[in-house]
Design an enzyme around this catalytic site. Sequence first.
Site, PDB file in Angstrom:
ATOM      1  CD  GLU A  70       2.679   4.922  33.380  1.00 41.76           C
ATOM      2  OE1 GLU A  70       3.138   3.802  33.096  1.00 41.76           O
ATOM      3  OE2 GLU A  70       1.495   5.227  33.195  1.00 41.76           O
ATOM      4  CB  ILE A 128      -3.307   2.211  24.202  1.00 39.27           C
ATOM      5  CG1 ILE A 128      -4.004   1.085  24.994  1.00 39.27           C
ATOM      6  CG2 ILE A 128      -1.808   1.951  24.053  1.00 39.27           C
ATOM      7  CD1 ILE A 128      -3.673   1.023  26.493  1.00 39.27           C
ATOM      8  CD  GLN A 132     -12.210  32.649  39.756  1.00 39.07           C
ATOM      9  OE1 GLN A 132     -12.460  31.632  39.103  1.00 39.07           O
ATOM     10  NE2 GLN A 132     -13.116  33.572  40.020  1.00 39.07           N
TER      11      GLN A 132
HETATM   12  C1  LIG Z   1      -5.674  10.257  28.156  1.00 42.42           C
HETATM   13  C2  LIG Z   1      -5.327   8.944  28.802  1.00 42.42           C
HETATM   14  C3  LIG Z   1      -4.178   8.280  28.419  1.00 42.42           C
HETATM   15  C4  LIG Z   1      -3.866   7.032  28.969  1.00 42.42           C
HETATM   16  N1  LIG Z   1      -2.765   6.338  28.498  1.00 42.42           N
HETATM   17  C5  LIG Z   1      -2.603   5.042  28.882  1.00 42.42           C
HETATM   18  C6  LIG Z   1      -1.588   4.231  28.262  1.00 42.42           C
HETATM   19  O1  LIG Z   1      -0.819   4.701  27.411  1.00 42.42           O
HETATM   20  N2  LIG Z   1      -1.501   2.927  28.621  1.00 42.42           N
HETATM   21  C7  LIG Z   1      -2.341   2.363  29.560  1.00 42.42           C
HETATM   22  O2  LIG Z   1      -2.204   1.183  29.817  1.00 42.42           O
HETATM   23  N3  LIG Z   1      -3.286   3.124  30.169  1.00 42.42           N
HETATM   24  C8  LIG Z   1      -3.447   4.431  29.847  1.00 42.42           C
HETATM   25  N4  LIG Z   1      -4.426   5.196  30.457  1.00 42.42           N
HETATM   26  C9  LIG Z   1      -5.290   4.578  31.455  1.00 42.42           C
HETATM   27  C10 LIG Z   1      -5.169   5.127  32.872  1.00 42.42           C
HETATM   28  O3  LIG Z   1      -3.966   4.720  33.471  1.00 42.42           O
HETATM   29  C11 LIG Z   1      -6.420   4.668  33.637  1.00 42.42           C
HETATM   30  O4  LIG Z   1      -7.509   5.437  33.114  1.00 42.42           O
HETATM   31  C12 LIG Z   1      -6.319   4.867  35.116  1.00 42.42           C
HETATM   32  O5  LIG Z   1      -5.394   3.967  35.671  1.00 42.42           O
HETATM   33  C13 LIG Z   1      -7.685   4.664  35.828  1.00 42.42           C
HETATM   34  O6  LIG Z   1      -8.320   3.497  35.430  1.00 42.42           O
HETATM   35  P1  LIG Z   1      -9.843   3.545  34.940  1.00 42.42           P
HETATM   36  O7  LIG Z   1      -9.943   4.626  33.918  1.00 42.42           O
HETATM   37  O8  LIG Z   1     -10.236   2.174  34.517  1.00 42.42           O
HETATM   38  O9  LIG Z   1     -10.665   3.990  36.185  1.00 42.42           O
HETATM   39  P2  LIG Z   1     -11.326   3.016  37.290  1.00 42.42           P
HETATM   40  O10 LIG Z   1     -10.305   2.062  37.755  1.00 42.42           O
HETATM   41  O11 LIG Z   1     -12.598   2.490  36.762  1.00 42.42           O
HETATM   42  O12 LIG Z   1     -11.626   4.056  38.453  1.00 42.42           O
HETATM   43  C14 LIG Z   1     -12.814   4.825  38.494  1.00 42.42           C
HETATM   44  C15 LIG Z   1     -12.831   5.576  39.825  1.00 42.42           C
HETATM   45  O13 LIG Z   1     -12.855   4.645  40.911  1.00 42.42           O
HETATM   46  C16 LIG Z   1     -11.790   4.910  41.787  1.00 42.42           C
HETATM   47  N5  LIG Z   1     -11.302   3.686  42.383  1.00 42.42           N
HETATM   48  C17 LIG Z   1     -10.989   2.510  41.772  1.00 42.42           C
HETATM   49  N6  LIG Z   1     -10.511   1.633  42.669  1.00 42.42           N
HETATM   50  C18 LIG Z   1     -10.506   2.249  43.868  1.00 42.42           C
HETATM   51  C19 LIG Z   1     -10.115   1.871  45.183  1.00 42.42           C
HETATM   52  N7  LIG Z   1      -9.599   0.674  45.455  1.00 42.42           N
HETATM   53  N8  LIG Z   1     -10.255   2.786  46.173  1.00 42.42           N
HETATM   54  C20 LIG Z   1     -10.760   4.006  45.944  1.00 42.42           C
HETATM   55  N9  LIG Z   1     -11.134   4.422  44.714  1.00 42.42           N
HETATM   56  C21 LIG Z   1     -11.011   3.560  43.684  1.00 42.42           C
HETATM   57  C22 LIG Z   1     -10.719   5.549  40.921  1.00 42.42           C
HETATM   58  O14 LIG Z   1      -9.784   6.277  41.701  1.00 42.42           O
HETATM   59  C23 LIG Z   1     -11.572   6.429  40.023  1.00 42.42           C
HETATM   60  O15 LIG Z   1     -11.907   7.605  40.709  1.00 42.42           O
HETATM   61  C24 LIG Z   1      -4.709   6.462  29.948  1.00 42.42           C
HETATM   62  C25 LIG Z   1      -5.845   7.166  30.378  1.00 42.42           C
HETATM   63  C26 LIG Z   1      -6.176   8.372  29.809  1.00 42.42           C
HETATM   64  C27 LIG Z   1      -7.429   9.068  30.265  1.00 42.42           C
END
Ligand SMILES: Cc1cc2nc3c(=O)[nH]c(=O)nc-3n(C[C@H](O)[C@H](O)[C@H](O)COP(=O)(O)OP(=O)(O)OC[C@H]3O[C@@H](n4cnc5c(N)ncnc54)[C@H](O)[C@@H]3O)c2cc1C
Length: 377
Positions: free
Chosen positions: A240, A155, A334
Amino acid sequence: MYFSDAHQELRLHIRRFLEREVVPHLEEWEQTTFPDSIIKRFGELGFLGLRYPIEYGGQGGDYFSAVVLSEEMARAHCGGLGMAVAVHTEMATPPVLRFGTEEQKRRFLVPAIRGDEIAAIAMTEPDAGSDLAGMRTTARREAGHYILNGRKIFITNGARCGWCLVVARSDPAAGHQGFSLFLVPRDTPGFHVTRTLKKLGMHSSDTAELLFEDCRVPADFRLGPEGEGWKELMWELQGERLIAACGQIAGAQAVFEYAMQYAKDRIAFGQPIASFQVIKHRLVDMANRIAAVRALVYETCARWDAGEYPVREISQCKLLSAQVAVEVADDAIQILGGHGYMSEFPVERAWRDARLARIGAGTDEIMKEIIAKTYGL
Ligand SMILES: Cc1cc2nc3c(=O)[nH]c(=O)nc-3n(C[C@H](O)[C@H](O)[C@H](O)COP(=O)(O)OP(=O)(O)OC[C@H]3O[C@@H](n4cnc5c(N)ncnc54)[C@H](O)[C@@H]3O)c2cc1C
């Protein structure tokens, strides 16, 4: 075509402010994260309410005023600070303006626009990111309150916020109709910051893990009708993603310009490296990709500003801008050779910061899933 004289004036105003009060500190803030006082300063100058109504302390501008801010932050290589400001102005606060009651706007929106309270938005959970509908945080109604329980992760602004917009299940049995949004002041008992997380880039921002433990939120702080949270969240995500695309493309443009100048100045084998066709063509490819995606981004911004809901194009903007930003930063490294890999040159940080764009606000893969759906696939 999209920017008036007033926008250009605003651009110069923001640019001068960033050069004076932000850029000299960026390196230090990469180590320490930025101080809250800089957000207050943004508020004093009206930059946190550029497109918000004057009655709530905003400047009454259009969406392109927000685009200008996002572009200037990216141009100045603000990275983590730019992301934190975008979370505040374009992610956490727009739902309050759109779905909030008058009291909620006075209590949450007005101090956010002034910069007195930093805003965050918490949807992602340790076991639910892309699959947001799998979130487990609950909000149980009890005597004029909701009791929130659950964990949120990644977050932005989570550790420093004055309030956080939290997505929770108010009716776990009701599927997509069972989500609601809650405005949760940071000092509410049961709102804990369990840790701040180290990350690859965006170092000047903080990224927190939050725990809501029997966190009692007044029922008046529910945003919008109970059970409408999912729809509200989907609307929020469009804004967003679009503002993220604006920042990515402006960031890519800045990196391209830096790499081009470097290539003109750097001599190898007795001539500027820009005169080698392979470098020249690489630069042209970078410029072309930026120009094409920027055209789509501006057109989509105009449609969003006009009240349209162009989900396909917003998802395309988010996907393509993120890919271009990462590719351009990689190309720039690069072109700079060994210097590109060094922290004292800005492309190293630009690459690390840009890499987030393919994950945050919905991954590349999720953008493709959304676009596929709009084609009935
Ligand atoms: C620095 C940073 C700041 C952030 N800030 C916020 C914030 O302020 N508030 C907030 O709520 N969130 C925040 N996020 C969260 C961010 O939106 C999520 O990390 C993102 O939506 C991906 O979710 P996950 O990390 O759980 O990955 P996962 O959902 O676990 O995904 C892992 C991999 O699986 C793939 N995948 C998942 N489902 C599918 C599918 N159906 N088909 C194909 N591929 C799939 C994904 O594309 C990814 O490559 C932040 C993240 C970061 C890193």
